[in-house]
Design a protein around this motif. Structure first.
Motif, mmCIF file in Angstrom:
data_model
loop_
_atom_site.group_PDB
_atom_site.id
_atom_site.type_symbol
_atom_site.label_atom_id
_atom_site.label_comp_id
_atom_site.label_asym_id
_atom_site.label_seq_id
_atom_site.Cartn_x
_atom_site.Cartn_y
_atom_site.Cartn_z
ATOM 1 N N SER A 1 0.826 -1.207 0.000
ATOM 2 C CA SER A 1 0.000 0.000 0.000
ATOM 3 C C SER A 1 0.864 1.263 0.000
ATOM 4 C CB SER A 1 -0.921 -0.016 1.221
ATOM 5 O OG SER A 1 -1.659 1.185 1.315
ATOM 6 N N ASN A 2 1.889 1.268 0.843
ATOM 7 C CA ASN A 2 2.756 2.449 0.932
ATOM 8 C C ASN A 2 3.558 2.668 -0.339
ATOM 9 O OD1 ASN A 2 1.879 2.996 3.513
ATOM 10 N ND2 ASN A 2 3.604 1.998 4.516
ATOM 11 N N GLU A 3 4.002 1.578 -0.963
ATOM 12 C CA GLU A 3 4.789 1.708 -2.186
ATOM 13 C C GLU A 3 3.999 2.425 -3.277
ATOM 14 O OE1 GLU A 3 7.458 -1.139 -5.133
ATOM 15 O OE2 GLU A 3 5.836 -2.026 -3.975
ATOM 16 N N LYS A 4 2.768 2.036 -3.440
ATOM 17 C CA LYS A 4 1.933 2.661 -4.469
ATOM 18 C C LYS A 4 1.701 4.135 -4.160
ATOM 19 C CE LYS A 4 -0.288 -1.719 -5.606
ATOM 20 N NZ LYS A 4 -1.494 -2.572 -5.467
ATOM 21 N N ALA A 5 1.456 4.442 -2.882
ATOM 22 C CA ALA A 5 1.214 5.834 -2.496
ATOM 23 C C ALA A 5 2.459 6.690 -2.685
ATOM 24 C CB ALA A 5 0.744 5.891 -1.042
ATOM 25 N N LEU A 6 3.614 6.156 -2.279
ATOM 26 C CA LEU A 6 4.849 6.924 -2.380
ATOM 27 C C LEU A 6 5.249 7.163 -3.832
ATOM 28 C CD1 LEU A 6 6.809 5.253 0.542
ATOM 29 C CD2 LEU A 6 6.114 7.652 0.435
ATOM 30 N N LEU A 7 5.101 6.141 -4.670
ATOM 31 C CA LEU A 7 5.455 6.314 -6.079
ATOM 32 C C LEU A 7 4.506 7.278 -6.776
ATOM 33 C CD1 LEU A 7 6.525 2.701 -7.160
ATOM 34 C CD2 LEU A 7 7.983 4.699 -6.808
ATOM 35 N N SER A 8 3.268 7.299 -6.324
ATOM 36 C CA SER A 8 2.326 8.243 -6.934
ATOM 37 C C SER A 8 2.711 9.684 -6.618
ATOM 38 C CB SER A 8 0.892 7.964 -6.450
ATOM 39 O OG SER A 8 0.741 8.318 -5.085
ATOM 40 N N ARG A 9 3.404 9.886 -5.483
ATOM 41 C CA ARG A 9 3.893 11.228 -5.132
ATOM 42 C C ARG A 9 5.206 11.553 -5.837
ATOM 43 N NH1 ARG A 9 3.397 9.996 1.215
ATOM 44 N NH2 ARG A 9 1.177 9.524 1.265
ATOM 45 N N ARG A 10 5.832 10.503 -6.418
ATOM 46 C CA ARG A 10 7.057 10.651 -7.206
ATOM 47 C C ARG A 10 8.263 11.080 -6.366
ATOM 48 N NH1 ARG A 10 6.022 10.262 -12.463
ATOM 49 N NH2 ARG A 10 7.995 11.244 -13.041
ATOM 50 N N ARG A 11 8.216 10.828 -5.086
ATOM 51 C CA ARG A 11 9.361 11.166 -4.231
ATOM 52 C C ARG A 11 9.312 10.312 -2.960
ATOM 53 N NH1 ARG A 11 13.138 14.809 -4.151
ATOM 54 N NH2 ARG A 11 12.222 15.863 -5.959
#
Length: 299
Positions: free
Chosen positions: A141-151
């Motif tokens: 879950s965190n990986e998808k959220a963090l990559l969506s923020r691009r940082r």
């Protein structure tokens, strides 16, 4: 035939018969090998990934009985089969098949049974597996959220790696908890996390273009560093892991990590840039701050 493939032969025989023809080619179906006859050992070639409980069992006094160590190795491999299955299914890297739900449950049941037999403690085995799978789900879950923020920061990246693959360490962690060495677990866990992080730095550096195509961004870019900078971070992290393992009394794991660091350095000697080396220094310094250990001046 290597240890993972030998264990999978027994795993396969214990599956329902109607699942066995499909499960026989599971590494191929999961995209881990390029041909149907390929095995698990084609994918997981690094020695600690093959036999992590053996590294955890190292101690100054009498070692674990061979039969008991074999039980932990069985649980370790079966946890690996299940972990790779759920990870690949979640990533969408494999086509939908009607066999997946039953195969997933069957492999989970084998993992739990084998870890219960190794520890002699069903509660410990159940809770350890539950914790590992909760870590994995949170990381996904965190990986998808963090990559969506691009940082993301190196601390976030290291946490993702540790949580997403914690199932691979579960059997070794239980060995230390169940056989009189719980005080040694934190040092082993730190060394294991650094082993994982070193390997993931290398993989994510090499897969940066593919990840960018699939997800819109690769991990090097999200970390704010060039791919070769992340690649050159791998030996420094392995070197730090060697120091942590040595301080914890896990000398075999320490020696392997030190050799791994030297091998990675030699394989990329003369192929780096000043920018990549500076990036590696910064990233290794961040990892050292997270995990402790001696300062690493040479990535």
């Amino acid at each position: 035939m290597g240890p993972s493939d030998l264990e999978y032969t027994a795993t396969l025989q214990a599956l329902p018969k109607d699942l066995q023809p499909f499960a026989k080619e599971l590494p191929f179906h999961l995209g881990l090998t390029t041909h149907p006859e390929g095995g698990w050992d084609d994918y997981s070639a690094l020695a600690p990934f093959q036999r992590l409980p053996a590294y955890a069992s190292e101690c100054p006094g009498p070692g674990l009985a061979p039969e008991l160590q074999s039980r932990y190795l069985r649980a370790h491999h079966r946890g690996g089969f299940f972990g790779l299955l759920i990870d690949r299914l979640d990533d969408g890297q494999v086509p939908l098949r009607p066999e997946w739900p039953r195969l997933r449950q069957a492999l989970f049941d084998q993992w739990l049974q084998s870890l219960t037999e190794a520890t002699g403690n069903e509660v410990l085995a159940t809770e350890a597996i539950k914790a590992a799978l909760e870590d994995w789900a949170e990381a996904v879950s965190n990986e998808k959220a963090l990559l969506s923020r691009r940082r993301l920061s190196m601390a976030q990246y290291a946490c993702l790696v540790s949580q997403k693959v914690s199932w691979l360490g579960t059997s070794a962690f239980c060995l230390l908890l169940a056989h009189g060495a719980p005080a040694r677990l934190p040092a082993f866990r730190r060394a294991f996390d650094l082993l994982l992080l070193s390997s993931q730095c290398l993989d994510d550096a090499l897969d940066a273009d593919e990840d960018a195509r699939l997800h819109g961004i690769g991990f090097p870019e999200a970390l704010g560093h060039p791919p070769r900078g992340l690649l050159r971070t791998a030996p420094g992290v392995a070197r730090l892991g060697a120091a942590v393992a040595r301080e914890g009394g896990f000398h075999e794991l320490s020696a392997w990590l030190a050799d791994r660091a030297r091998s990675l350095d030699e394989s990329h000697a003369g192929k780096s840039s000043l920018q990549a080396e500076m990036s590696a220094l910064a990233l290794v310094a961040a990892v050292t701050q997270l995990y402790g250990g001696p300062a690493v001046t040479n990535p």
